[in-house]
Scaffold this active site. Structure first.
Site, PDB file in Angstrom:
ATOM      1  N   GLY A 101       7.770  -6.167  -2.113  1.00 49.58           N
ATOM      2  CA  GLY A 101       7.150  -7.452  -1.779  1.00 49.58           C
ATOM      3  C   GLY A 101       6.819  -7.652  -0.316  1.00 49.58           C
ATOM      4  O   GLY A 101       6.782  -8.779   0.163  1.00 49.58           O
ATOM      5  N   GLY A 103       4.074  -5.911   1.155  1.00 53.49           N
ATOM      6  CA  GLY A 103       2.718  -5.402   1.379  1.00 53.49           C
ATOM      7  C   GLY A 103       2.651  -3.884   1.474  1.00 53.49           C
ATOM      8  O   GLY A 103       1.669  -3.339   1.971  1.00 53.49           O
ATOM      9  N   SER A 106       4.428  -1.698  -3.385  1.00 49.91           N
ATOM     10  CA  SER A 106       5.464  -1.392  -4.384  1.00 49.91           C
ATOM     11  C   SER A 106       4.971  -1.703  -5.793  1.00 49.91           C
ATOM     12  O   SER A 106       5.241  -0.928  -6.714  1.00 49.91           O
ATOM     13  CB  SER A 106       6.759  -2.147  -4.079  1.00 49.91           C
ATOM     14  OG  SER A 106       6.516  -3.521  -4.046  1.00 49.91           O
ATOM     15  N   SER A 107       4.210  -2.784  -5.974  1.00 48.66           N
ATOM     16  CA  SER A 107       3.814  -3.089  -7.361  1.00 48.66           C
ATOM     17  C   SER A 107       2.773  -2.105  -7.882  1.00 48.66           C
ATOM     18  O   SER A 107       2.840  -1.692  -9.040  1.00 48.66           O
ATOM     19  CB  SER A 107       3.365  -4.538  -7.547  1.00 48.66           C
ATOM     20  OG  SER A 107       2.536  -4.925  -6.532  1.00 48.66           O
ATOM     21  N   ALA A 109       2.492   1.045  -6.921  1.00 46.62           N
ATOM     22  CA  ALA A 109       3.212   2.304  -7.180  1.00 46.62           C
ATOM     23  C   ALA A 109       3.980   2.209  -8.496  1.00 46.62           C
ATOM     24  O   ALA A 109       4.022   3.178  -9.268  1.00 46.62           O
ATOM     25  CB  ALA A 109       4.153   2.619  -6.021  1.00 46.62           C
ATOM     26  N   ASP A 149      -5.484  -0.700  -4.520  1.00 45.75           N
ATOM     27  CA  ASP A 149      -4.116  -0.224  -4.281  1.00 45.75           C
ATOM     28  C   ASP A 149      -3.722   0.847  -5.303  1.00 45.75           C
ATOM     29  O   ASP A 149      -3.178   1.889  -4.942  1.00 45.75           O
ATOM     30  CB  ASP A 149      -3.119  -1.384  -4.382  1.00 45.75           C
ATOM     31  CG  ASP A 149      -3.151  -2.277  -3.161  1.00 45.75           C
ATOM     32  OD1 ASP A 149      -4.107  -2.166  -2.372  1.00 45.75           O
ATOM     33  OD2 ASP A 149      -2.221  -3.083  -2.999  1.00 45.75           O
TER      34      ASP A 149
HETATM   35  O1  PMV Z   1      -0.294  -8.006   1.383  1.00 42.92           O
HETATM   36  P1  PMV Z   1      -1.107  -7.055   0.590  1.00 42.92           P
HETATM   37  O2  PMV Z   1      -0.864  -5.628   0.936  1.00 42.92           O
HETATM   38  O3  PMV Z   1      -1.082  -7.344  -0.868  1.00 42.92           O
HETATM   39  O4  PMV Z   1      -2.598  -7.219   1.068  1.00 42.92           O
HETATM   40  C1  PMV Z   1      -3.376  -8.373   0.945  1.00 42.92           C
HETATM   41  C2  PMV Z   1      -4.746  -8.017   1.405  1.00 42.92           C
HETATM   42  C3  PMV Z   1      -5.697  -9.172   1.585  1.00 42.92           C
HETATM   43  O5  PMV Z   1      -6.872  -8.639   2.142  1.00 42.92           O
HETATM   44  C4  PMV Z   1      -5.114 -10.199   2.539  1.00 42.92           C
HETATM   45  C5  PMV Z   1      -6.004  -9.867   0.281  1.00 42.92           C
HETATM   46  C6  PMV Z   1      -6.850  -9.062  -0.677  1.00 42.92           C
HETATM   47  O6  PMV Z   1      -6.874  -9.444  -1.860  1.00 42.92           O
HETATM   48  O7  PMV Z   1      -7.525  -8.108  -0.273  1.00 42.92           O
END
Ligand code: PMV
Length: 315
Positions: A101, A103, A106-107, A109, A149
């Site tokens: 949680g 950034g 982890s989710s 992966a 991601d």
């Molecule tokens: O916090 P993370 O790694 O889930 O990244 C959010 C990335 C943003 O650009 C802020 C939002 C998005 O949906 O792209």
């Protein structure tokens, strides 16, 4: 029978927030992994053991009755049981090297390693097929996920992503070390994204100027990555951080961490939504240890990573 798979976490190197408004973002997989092990059982139950929670439940439950963190695993297990053998069950175990949680992917992966491990009990699937399952599973947590991601966690390496053209691999293998530091401040991506929207609505012209600057910056980053130009990438990170400051997603603690890390590294910035979460610094063999010590001396938790070029690994 056991099926085991692991997938790497990720960080956003450049372009967070601006990507929401059509600008290109650059992401890379990191060499910290989540491993999922699935065993087929005969009790027609789905059981999940993980550091975010445990569950024993019968199949066919509505997904919103399942704890949100565990939804992707339940969704995938239930789908496979219904498809291949509706009398069987599954025991799923999740081991993580990735802080949750903050950034670091982890989710995604979990979704990628989960899709490979859980489906692997019944069938052998290609990476592309596993990616599609992982994105479906991720939608049980983030209905609007771009899939970027999960893509980088599946294939590893570096990717660029924009809303119009989707994702594509960046064919460079730069040899840097990233020092990632965790602010331990909770943040809600949804909330920070909505604050940026408000900033944009109040400052249309300024926001549009920053987006143009960011576009130019991303073009330069792509050249620097090709040339393994750490000085150039570091300079662009510092610039990108300034833009993120302007749109209001940084804070005092992140600034302090970034300032400390910048002293000894090529550059540092926040990664992901901001408002908390993590920062990272770009280093090489000569300044990595100094940067870690600098952060640790100031009581910030940090670790070093490299880009993972393997992606999903079935074990
Ligand atoms: O916090 P993370 O790694 O889930 O990244 C959010 C990335 C943003 O650009 C802020 C939002 C998005 O949906 O792209």
């Amino acid at each position: 029978m056991k099926s085991k798979a692991s997938a790497p976490g990720k960080i956003i190197l450049f372009g967070e927030h601006f990507v929401v408004y059509g600008i290109t973002a650059i992401l890379c997989a990191i060499n910290k992994r989540i491993t999922v092990t699935t065993e087929k059982t005969s009790d027609n139950k789905i059981s999940i053991n993980s550091s975010v929670g445990n569950l024993v439940s019968s199949p066919k439950k509505p997904i919103n009755e399942i704890d949100i963190q565990l939804r992707p695993f339940y969704y995938l297990a239930d789908k496979m049981i219904q498809k291949y053998d509706n009398k069987s069950g599954m025991k799923i175990t999740v081991d993580s090297e990735i802080p949750l949680g903050v950034g670091l992917g982890s989710s995604s992966a979990c979704c990628v390693a989960g899709a490979a491990s859980i489906s692997g009990i019944f069938a052998k699937n290609s990476k592309e097929e596993i990616l599609q399952m992982a994105i479906e599973a991720e939608k049980t947590i983030f209905p609007n996920t771009s899939g970027a991601d999960c893509t980088v966690c599946t294939f590893g390496g570096l990717i660029k992503y924009d809303k119009q053209n989707g994702h594509s691999k960046i064919d460079s293998e730069p040899n840097f070390h990233l020092v990632i530091a965790n602010s331990k401040m909770e943040h809600s991506t949804k909330e920070v994204v909505s604050n940026v929207k408000e900033f944009k609505e109040k400052n249309e012209e300024k926001f549009s100027d920053i987006c143009n600057e960011e576009t130019g910056l991303i073009d330069d980053v792509l050249i620097c990555l090709k040339n393994n130009d750490l000085k150039g990438i570091g300079r662009d990170m510092i610039k990108n951080q300034e833009y993120l400051e302007t749109i209001g997603v940084s804070n005092e603690k992140l600034r302090d961490m970034i300032e400390l890390a910048t002293k000894t590294s090529w550059g540092a910035k926040l990664t992901g939504a901001g408002g908390g979460g993590c920062i990272f610094a770009l280093t090489d063999e000569n300044n990595m240890e100094k940067t870690i010590q600098q952060l640790k001396k100031n009581n910030y938790e940090c670790f070093s990573t490299k880009i993972d070029f393997t992606g999903l690994d079935t074990l």
